[in-house]
Design a protein around this motif. Sequence first.
Motif, PDB file in Angstrom:
ATOM      1  N   LYS A 166       0.835  -1.206   0.000  1.00  0.00           N
ATOM      2  CA  LYS A 166       0.000   0.000   0.000  1.00  0.00           C
ATOM      3  C   LYS A 166       0.867   1.253   0.000  1.00  0.00           C
ATOM      4  O   LYS A 166       0.578   2.226  -0.706  1.00  0.00           O
ATOM      5  CB  LYS A 166      -0.932  -0.002   1.209  1.00  0.00           C
ATOM      6  N   GLU A 167       1.947   1.232   0.785  1.00  0.00           N
ATOM      7  CA  GLU A 167       2.859   2.378   0.825  1.00  0.00           C
ATOM      8  C   GLU A 167       3.536   2.568  -0.530  1.00  0.00           C
ATOM      9  O   GLU A 167       3.738   3.704  -0.981  1.00  0.00           O
ATOM     10  CB  GLU A 167       3.909   2.172   1.910  1.00  0.00           C
ATOM     11  N   ILE A 213       1.735   9.571  -5.666  1.00  0.00           N
ATOM     12  CA  ILE A 213       2.333  10.891  -5.460  1.00  0.00           C
ATOM     13  C   ILE A 213       3.302  11.211  -6.588  1.00  0.00           C
ATOM     14  O   ILE A 213       3.297  12.323  -7.135  1.00  0.00           O
ATOM     15  CB  ILE A 213       3.049  10.938  -4.096  1.00  0.00           C
ATOM     16  N   GLU A 214       4.139  10.248  -6.951  1.00  0.00           N
ATOM     17  CA  GLU A 214       5.122  10.452  -8.017  1.00  0.00           C
ATOM     18  C   GLU A 214       4.444  10.833  -9.331  1.00  0.00           C
ATOM     19  O   GLU A 214       4.955  11.662 -10.092  1.00  0.00           O
ATOM     20  CB  GLU A 214       5.948   9.179  -8.211  1.00  0.00           C
ATOM     21  N   ASN A 215       3.283  10.228  -9.600  1.00  0.00           N
ATOM     22  CA  ASN A 215       2.563  10.505 -10.842  1.00  0.00           C
ATOM     23  C   ASN A 215       1.586  11.668 -10.716  1.00  0.00           C
ATOM     24  O   ASN A 215       0.826  11.949 -11.645  1.00  0.00           O
ATOM     25  CB  ASN A 215       1.826   9.252 -11.302  1.00  0.00           C
ATOM     26  N   GLN A 216       1.603  12.321  -9.556  1.00  0.00           N
ATOM     27  CA  GLN A 216       0.763  13.507  -9.335  1.00  0.00           C
ATOM     28  C   GLN A 216      -0.721  13.226  -9.563  1.00  0.00           C
ATOM     29  O   GLN A 216      -1.449  14.033 -10.178  1.00  0.00           O
ATOM     30  CB  GLN A 216       1.230  14.658 -10.236  1.00  0.00           C
ATOM     31  N   VAL A 217      -1.172  12.068  -9.083  1.00  0.00           N
ATOM     32  CA  VAL A 217      -2.597  11.749  -9.144  1.00  0.00           C
ATOM     33  C   VAL A 217      -3.323  12.685  -8.188  1.00  0.00           C
ATOM     34  O   VAL A 217      -2.931  12.805  -7.016  1.00  0.00           O
ATOM     35  CB  VAL A 217      -2.833  10.276  -8.749  1.00  0.00           C
ATOM     36  N   GLU A 254      -5.929  12.706  -6.295  1.00  0.00           N
ATOM     37  CA  GLU A 254      -6.330  12.230  -4.970  1.00  0.00           C
ATOM     38  C   GLU A 254      -5.173  12.232  -3.979  1.00  0.00           C
ATOM     39  O   GLU A 254      -5.382  12.352  -2.768  1.00  0.00           O
ATOM     40  CB  GLU A 254      -6.879  10.795  -5.032  1.00  0.00           C
ATOM     41  N   ALA A 255      -3.964  12.086  -4.491  1.00  0.00           N
ATOM     42  CA  ALA A 255      -2.791  11.967  -3.622  1.00  0.00           C
ATOM     43  C   ALA A 255      -2.119  13.298  -3.333  1.00  0.00           C
ATOM     44  O   ALA A 255      -1.410  13.424  -2.336  1.00  0.00           O
ATOM     45  CB  ALA A 255      -1.772  11.007  -4.249  1.00  0.00           C
ATOM     46  N   GLN A 288     -15.596   7.576  -4.558  1.00  0.00           N
ATOM     47  CA  GLN A 288     -15.429   8.832  -3.838  1.00  0.00           C
ATOM     48  C   GLN A 288     -14.855   9.915  -4.760  1.00  0.00           C
ATOM     49  O   GLN A 288     -15.268  11.078  -4.715  1.00  0.00           O
ATOM     50  CB  GLN A 288     -14.518   8.629  -2.629  1.00  0.00           C
ATOM     51  N   THR A 289     -13.884   9.508  -5.596  1.00  0.00           N
ATOM     52  CA  THR A 289     -13.319  10.453  -6.558  1.00  0.00           C
ATOM     53  C   THR A 289     -14.374  10.911  -7.548  1.00  0.00           C
ATOM     54  O   THR A 289     -14.527  12.115  -7.825  1.00  0.00           O
ATOM     55  CB  THR A 289     -12.147   9.805  -7.323  1.00  0.00           C
TER      56      THR A 289
END
Length: 209
Positions: A58-59, A66-70, A72-73, A142-143
């Motif tokens: 999960k981590e 985060i790296e892909n700038q999604v 939700e993150a 949710q998104t």
Amino acid sequence: MTTKEKILKEALELFAVKGYDGVSVREIAGAVGVRESALYKHFKNKEDILNNIIDATKERIAGAYIENQVPEAVEPDVAGGYRRLTTEKLCEISWNLFQLYTKDPVVSNIRKLLMREQFSNSIIAKKYNQFFLNGVVERQAQTFAALVEDGVFRKEDTKIIALQFYGPIFLLFQRYDCEPEQEEAIKRMLYEHVRAFGRNYSRKEEQAL
């Protein structure tokens, strides 16, 4: 690599080859090169090892988001984040995450392990459902709820929207597992799915009719 990290690595590799029920704690300890008693200093039992592998996975996934700038993150305004993304950028992000689930040695192995073992282990079946099936649909709903509320998508049942988005991608996971040599064809299908999905649910398309 710490002893704890090595235990998780070796355990996942053994689980992937022999299955969860086919591997003992003693065997994991032997692969790591420690006594069984030493392994219990880090984990309560085999299920605890599996749970830690899942938590680490999960981590890993969260880091990739985060790296892909999604949005939700990385965005407090999820709908606004998606508004600022072009369709082609969404396709690129989707493909990067697809490769995470099909090629990453940790994420791919845990996905295949849980999928295979769900039929013989009810505990694993629940983990698989939460991690790769219903849990994904719930999170994506949710998104899509945020996108509907913001007027980016037309108003529909958000769980159905999530199911229609994730279902084809889940199918492409299975196809990739069977035909990795068809990677380029699968990539084209994923891109077309993302484009068609956006056209189908976009309020802009609805208003243009």
